[in-house]
Design a protein around this motif. Structure first.
Motif, PDB file in Angstrom:
ATOM      1  N   ARG A   1       0.815  -1.229   0.000  1.00  0.00           N
ATOM      2  CA  ARG A   1       0.000   0.000   0.000  1.00  0.00           C
ATOM      3  C   ARG A   1       0.841   1.269   0.000  1.00  0.00           C
ATOM      4  N   LYS A   2       2.112   1.162   0.376  1.00  0.00           N
ATOM      5  CA  LYS A   2       2.972   2.348   0.382  1.00  0.00           C
ATOM      6  C   LYS A   2       3.578   2.637  -0.979  1.00  0.00           C
ATOM      7  N   ALA A   3       3.317   1.779  -1.954  1.00  0.00           N
ATOM      8  CA  ALA A   3       3.831   2.017  -3.307  1.00  0.00           C
ATOM      9  C   ALA A   3       3.162   3.256  -3.894  1.00  0.00           C
ATOM     10  N   THR A   4       3.944   4.138  -4.450  1.00  0.00           N
ATOM     11  CA  THR A   4       3.412   5.389  -5.003  1.00  0.00           C
ATOM     12  C   THR A   4       3.777   5.579  -6.467  1.00  0.00           C
ATOM     13  N   ALA A   5       4.994   5.224  -6.847  1.00  0.00           N
ATOM     14  CA  ALA A   5       5.432   5.425  -8.223  1.00  0.00           C
ATOM     15  C   ALA A   5       4.794   4.391  -9.148  1.00  0.00           C
ATOM     16  N   ALA A   6       4.663   4.762 -10.416  1.00  0.00           N
ATOM     17  CA  ALA A   6       4.105   3.847 -11.405  1.00  0.00           C
ATOM     18  C   ALA A   6       4.957   2.592 -11.495  1.00  0.00           C
ATOM     19  N   GLY A   7       4.322   1.441 -11.394  1.00  0.00           N
ATOM     20  CA  GLY A   7       5.030   0.185 -11.519  1.00  0.00           C
ATOM     21  C   GLY A   7       5.768  -0.271 -10.273  1.00  0.00           C
ATOM     22  N   GLU A   8       5.728   0.524  -9.204  1.00  0.00           N
ATOM     23  CA  GLU A   8       6.492   0.167  -8.003  1.00  0.00           C
ATOM     24  C   GLU A   8       5.933  -1.085  -7.338  1.00  0.00           C
ATOM     25  N   ARG A   9       4.621  -1.181  -7.256  1.00  0.00           N
ATOM     26  CA  ARG A   9       3.999  -2.359  -6.641  1.00  0.00           C
ATOM     27  C   ARG A   9       4.409  -3.628  -7.395  1.00  0.00           C
ATOM     28  N   GLU A  10       4.327  -3.583  -8.711  1.00  0.00           N
ATOM     29  CA  GLU A  10       4.681  -4.740  -9.520  1.00  0.00           C
ATOM     30  C   GLU A  10       6.166  -5.081  -9.370  1.00  0.00           C
ATOM     31  N   GLU A  11       7.000  -4.056  -9.246  1.00  0.00           N
ATOM     32  CA  GLU A  11       8.428  -4.296  -9.032  1.00  0.00           C
ATOM     33  C   GLU A  11       8.667  -5.026  -7.713  1.00  0.00           C
ATOM     34  N   TRP A  12       7.965  -4.614  -6.673  1.00  0.00           N
ATOM     35  CA  TRP A  12       8.114  -5.270  -5.368  1.00  0.00           C
ATOM     36  C   TRP A  12       7.666  -6.723  -5.427  1.00  0.00           C
ATOM     37  N   LEU A  13       6.554  -6.966  -6.113  1.00  0.00           N
ATOM     38  CA  LEU A  13       6.033  -8.332  -6.185  1.00  0.00           C
ATOM     39  C   LEU A  13       6.913  -9.219  -7.062  1.00  0.00           C
ATOM     40  N   ALA A  14       7.507  -8.657  -8.107  1.00  0.00           N
ATOM     41  CA  ALA A  14       8.454  -9.411  -8.931  1.00  0.00           C
ATOM     42  C   ALA A  14       9.704  -9.744  -8.126  1.00  0.00           C
ATOM     43  N   ARG A  15      10.166  -8.789  -7.350  1.00  0.00           N
ATOM     44  CA  ARG A  15      11.341  -9.021  -6.499  1.00  0.00           C
ATOM     45  C   ARG A  15      11.063 -10.103  -5.464  1.00  0.00           C
ATOM     46  N   SER A  16       9.876 -10.098  -4.880  1.00  0.00           N
ATOM     47  CA  SER A  16       9.513 -11.112  -3.886  1.00  0.00           C
ATOM     48  C   SER A  16       9.436 -12.498  -4.511  1.00  0.00           C
ATOM     49  N   LEU A  17       8.909 -12.573  -5.725  1.00  0.00           N
ATOM     50  CA  LEU A  17       8.848 -13.852  -6.430  1.00  0.00           C
ATOM     51  C   LEU A  17      10.245 -14.372  -6.727  1.00  0.00           C
ATOM     52  N   GLU A  18      11.118 -13.494  -7.209  1.00  0.00           N
ATOM     53  CA  GLU A  18      12.493 -13.910  -7.525  1.00  0.00           C
ATOM     54  C   GLU A  18      13.213 -14.389  -6.276  1.00  0.00           C
ATOM     55  N   PHE A  19      13.055 -13.668  -5.160  1.00  0.00           N
ATOM     56  CA  PHE A  19      13.680 -14.047  -3.887  1.00  0.00           C
ATOM     57  C   PHE A  19      13.200 -15.435  -3.467  1.00  0.00           C
ATOM     58  N   THR A  20      11.907 -15.650  -3.528  1.00  0.00           N
ATOM     59  CA  THR A  20      11.329 -16.920  -3.075  1.00  0.00           C
ATOM     60  C   THR A  20      11.825 -18.082  -3.927  1.00  0.00           C
ATOM     61  N   ARG A  21      11.768 -17.927  -5.231  1.00  0.00           N
ATOM     62  CA  ARG A  21      12.208 -19.007  -6.108  1.00  0.00           C
ATOM     63  C   ARG A  21      13.707 -19.280  -5.959  1.00  0.00           C
ATOM     64  N   ARG A  22      14.483 -18.226  -5.811  1.00  0.00           N
ATOM     65  CA  ARG A  22      15.935 -18.417  -5.668  1.00  0.00           C
ATOM     66  C   ARG A  22      16.259 -19.232  -4.421  1.00  0.00           C
ATOM     67  N   HIS A  23      15.604 -18.917  -3.312  1.00  0.00           N
ATOM     68  CA  HIS A  23      15.936 -19.608  -2.080  1.00  0.00           C
ATOM     69  C   HIS A  23      15.225 -20.949  -1.930  1.00  0.00           C
ATOM     70  N   LEU A  24      14.272 -21.221  -2.811  1.00  0.00           N
ATOM     71  CA  LEU A  24      13.706 -22.566  -2.907  1.00  0.00           C
ATOM     72  C   LEU A  24      14.480 -23.416  -3.903  1.00  0.00           C
ATOM     73  N   GLY A  25      15.538 -22.832  -4.470  1.00  0.00           N
ATOM     74  CA  GLY A  25      16.372 -23.562  -5.399  1.00  0.00           C
ATOM     75  C   GLY A  25      15.778 -23.710  -6.776  1.00  0.00           C
ATOM     76  N   GLN A  26      14.922 -22.757  -7.171  1.00  0.00           N
ATOM     77  CA  GLN A  26      14.236 -22.854  -8.444  1.00  0.00           C
ATOM     78  C   GLN A  26      14.786 -21.895  -9.493  1.00  0.00           C
ATOM     79  N   SER A  27      15.822 -21.142  -9.158  1.00  0.00           N
ATOM     80  CA  SER A  27      16.415 -20.239 -10.161  1.00  0.00           C
ATOM     81  C   SER A  27      17.877 -20.013  -9.839  1.00  0.00           C
TER      82      SER A  27
END
Length: 260
Positions: A234-260
């Motif tokens: 909810r604190k995302a203000t800039a265009a595309g910031e929310r999507e950037e955060w969610l993409a980063r969270s997905l990448e973090f999760t997959r990396r540490h689950l050994g999927q990337s």
């Protein structure tokens, strides 16, 4: 088998459920966890089936409306649980996430363990009880859950682990994962700081919980459940910031689950 990584509809709040499905598809998530709220498209089978089919995003889990702010959704505590399990079964979701009873729900709490098992048998889904935390009022801890906010010592067969909640409770999640063993069936991927006063749901890696280490341990120890990103945007203000955060969270999760 690869561990599915889903996106919770709570990540897009207060935007609608449809936005979660489209965002999950755009970013490459494996599916969606639907938190049941007052919004019709969070609890109607036909609407959810259309969204799932339109965006090719399976519904991985249903989060029952057992939060403090969803007390008015679907009536009594057992009605909430019954309808959530039924919804999950109809949608092909593997699990239902549920909070433990509140301290004023004494009858419900006394029947909770047995009632959860009966629901699982009746609907063929796993009901995963989530770790919570002590509430703090004027510097003092107040016990809000029965039998307790910590599910580990209690006879729940399936458990959801939330890193933000663990931070508020001053619990080390890596140690919890080791203790839970096969009872750990659902992970809310997020973060937080010990000693905080709010359930912050930070992006994984932005707090002081051992999120990376815990995910790596889960993957190496045969975890076969679901990981769901549940972060606040909810604190995302800039265009595309929310999507950037969610993409980063997905990448973090997959990396540490050994999927990337």
């Amino acid at each position: 088998m690869s561990i599915p990584v889903g996106l919770s509809t709570s990540c897009l709040f207060p935007r609608g459920v449809a936005d979660t499905f489209s965002t999950a598809a755009d970013l490459g998530y494996d599916g969606v966890e639907v938190m049941v709220t007052h919004l019709l498209d969070s609890r109607e089978v036909a609407r959810l089936q259309r969204l799932s089919a339109r965006h090719n995003q399976p519904i991985l889990a249903i989060h029952a409306p057992t939060l403090f702010w969803t007390q008015q959704v679907w009536g009594s505590p057992w009605q909430k649980m019954e309808r959530s399990a039924q919804l999950a079964a109809e949608l092909g979701a593997a699990s239902v996430v549920a909070h433990p009873p509140f301290r004023w729900q004494k009858q419900y709490a006394s029947e909770f363990v047995e009632g959860v098992r009966a629901l699982e048998a009746r609907h063929g889904v796993e009901v995963c009880v989530e770790n919570m935390y002590p509430w703090r009022v004027r510097g003092r801890e107040v016990e809000m859950y029965l039998p307790h906010w910590d599910p580990i010592p209690h006879a729940y067969d399936h458990i959801t682990w939330d890193f933000s909640h663990a931070a508020l409770a001053h619990v080390n999640s890596l140690e919890a994962f080791r203790e839970l063993g096969p009872r750990l069936r659902h992970i809310h991927v997020t973060d937080g700081f010990a000693g905080g006063t709010a359930d912050s749901h930070l992006l994984p890696g932005d707090g002081d919980q051992p999120v990376a280490e815990a995910l790596e341990f889960a993957a190496s120890s045969g975890f076969s459940g679901i990981a769901v990103v549940e972060v606040g945007t909810r604190k995302a203000t800039a265009a595309g910031e929310r999507e950037e955060w969610l993409a980063r969270s997905l990448e973090f999760t997959r990396r540490h689950l050994g999927q990337s």
